[in-house]
Design an enzyme around this catalytic site. Structure first.
Site, short mmCIF file in Angstrom:
data_model
loop_
_atom_site.label_atom_id
_atom_site.label_comp_id
_atom_site.label_asym_id
_atom_site.label_seq_id
_atom_site.Cartn_x
_atom_site.Cartn_y
_atom_site.Cartn_z
N PRO A 88 50.83 46.24 50.02
CA PRO A 88 49.37 46.48 49.80
C PRO A 88 49.24 47.14 48.62
CG PRO A 88 50.13 47.96 51.92
CD PRO A 88 51.25 46.69 51.07
N GLU A 115 57.76 49.50 57.22
CA GLU A 115 56.77 50.66 55.92
C GLU A 115 57.49 49.35 54.66
OE1 GLU A 115 55.16 53.23 56.75
OE2 GLU A 115 55.27 51.43 58.57
N ARG A 153 44.36 25.24 45.42
CA ARG A 153 43.41 24.69 45.20
C ARG A 153 42.84 24.33 43.46
NH1 ARG A 153 38.91 26.98 45.24
NH2 ARG A 153 37.48 25.45 45.89
N ASP A 168 33.44 26.71 41.64
CA ASP A 168 33.56 28.27 42.41
C ASP A 168 33.09 29.33 41.74
OD1 ASP A 168 34.95 26.97 43.91
OD2 ASP A 168 37.24 27.80 43.08
N1 ADE Z 1 50.71 43.49 53.60
C1 ADE Z 1 50.29 44.40 54.25
N2 ADE Z 1 48.88 44.88 53.42
C2 ADE Z 1 48.70 43.76 52.01
C3 ADE Z 1 47.68 43.93 51.41
N3 ADE Z 1 46.93 44.60 51.74
N4 ADE Z 1 48.08 43.07 50.78
C4 ADE Z 1 49.42 42.09 50.73
N5 ADE Z 1 50.01 42.12 51.44
C5 ADE Z 1 50.32 43.09 52.55
#
Ligand code: ADE
Length: 247
Positions: A88, A115, A153, A168
């Site tokens: 994330p 984590e 794709r 698309d």
């Molecule tokens: N791992 C946990 N959340 C994620 C996300 N939003 N994008 C990519 N990998 C992740």
């Protein structure tokens, strides 16, 4: 395009890679997907792949040694593969990012868990960090599947019809127009008559306006970077006037 996926849960990939378009792409040799179980590269008797964070705190951290060994193993089969960590904290994934990644020889995707991964994995091996959205998944596996699917794709020949990726949503910076197929009427809802008219110029105009209208309603941020003509701009101004008079 060669994908190497490094994961603690290879069985999670059974479904998405063995159905539909990706299955056909694998069978035709257009893409290759190799799964590597990080646990196979653990070096102790108990196959430990995570440990407590130095400095304390909640959760576990993926250890550097098994990941290093697993990445180096994947690199032997894909020496020019771009190493991607799903997290994330990464840069946002998008249509444009997928298109760019499709030009790589191969992608080596590390599915992060717990984590996170020991920072030295990032420093030593990772070329790119990618997030698929501002939310936290239980692990990077689903993010990896999203990346494989969206990148595939763009690999020539993967989509049945050559222009599917061109039409698309996002390809011209706008959301896609509505689509209809038979029957012409369902539960009182009719297909817009212009689509049955055979007038291709009018159909193209209607589709363009639908794209603009949808984008303005749900993703106005996209309009800033989209390719907008003078007549598009006039139509958007008209829409705004109507919305203003409604309120
Ligand atoms: N791992 C946990 N959340 C994620 C996300 N939003 N994008 C990519 N990998 C992740």
């Amino acid at each position: 395009m060669k994908f190497d996926i490094l994961t603690l849960f290879p069985a999670m990939f059974d479904g998405p890679m063995t159905e539909s378009i990706l299955k056909r792409a694998v069978e035709r040799g257009l893409i290759g997907v190799t799964l590597h179980n990080i646990r196979d590269f653990a070096f102790d008797r108990h196959s430990v792949t995570d440990d407590y964070p130095y400095g304390g705190g909640a959760g576990m951290v993926m250890k550097v040694e098994p990941l290093a060994a697993c990445i180096e193993h994947a690199k032997t089969g894909s020496p020019n593969g771009r190493v991607i960590l799903t997290t994330p904290r990464g840069r946002p994934f998008s249509h444009a990012v997928a298109e760019g990644l499709a030009r790589e020889e191969g992608l080596i995707i590390i599915c992060g868990r717990y984590e996170g991964v020991d920072e030295r994995v990032r420093e030593l091996f990772v070329d790119d960090e990618i997030s698929i959205g501002d939310f936290v998944l239980t692990g990077g596996e689903m993010a990896a599947m999203v990346i494989v699917d969206a990148v595939s794709r763009f690999v020539p020949g993967v989509l049945g019809s050559e222009d599917s990726a061109v039409n698309d949503s996002f390809s011209d910076g706008l959301l896609e127009y509505p689509q209809y197929t038979r029957p012409p009427e369902f539960r009182g809802l009719s297909v817009p008559s212009v689509l049955l008219s055979g007038n291709h110029q009018e159909i193209a105009k209607w589709r363009r306006r639908q794209s603009l209208c949808r984008t303005a309603a749900t993703r106005p941020d996209l309009l800033e970077d989209a390719h907008i003509s003078a007549s598009d701009r006039a139509y958007l101004a008209e829409l705004q006037k109507v919305a203003g008079s409604d309120g």
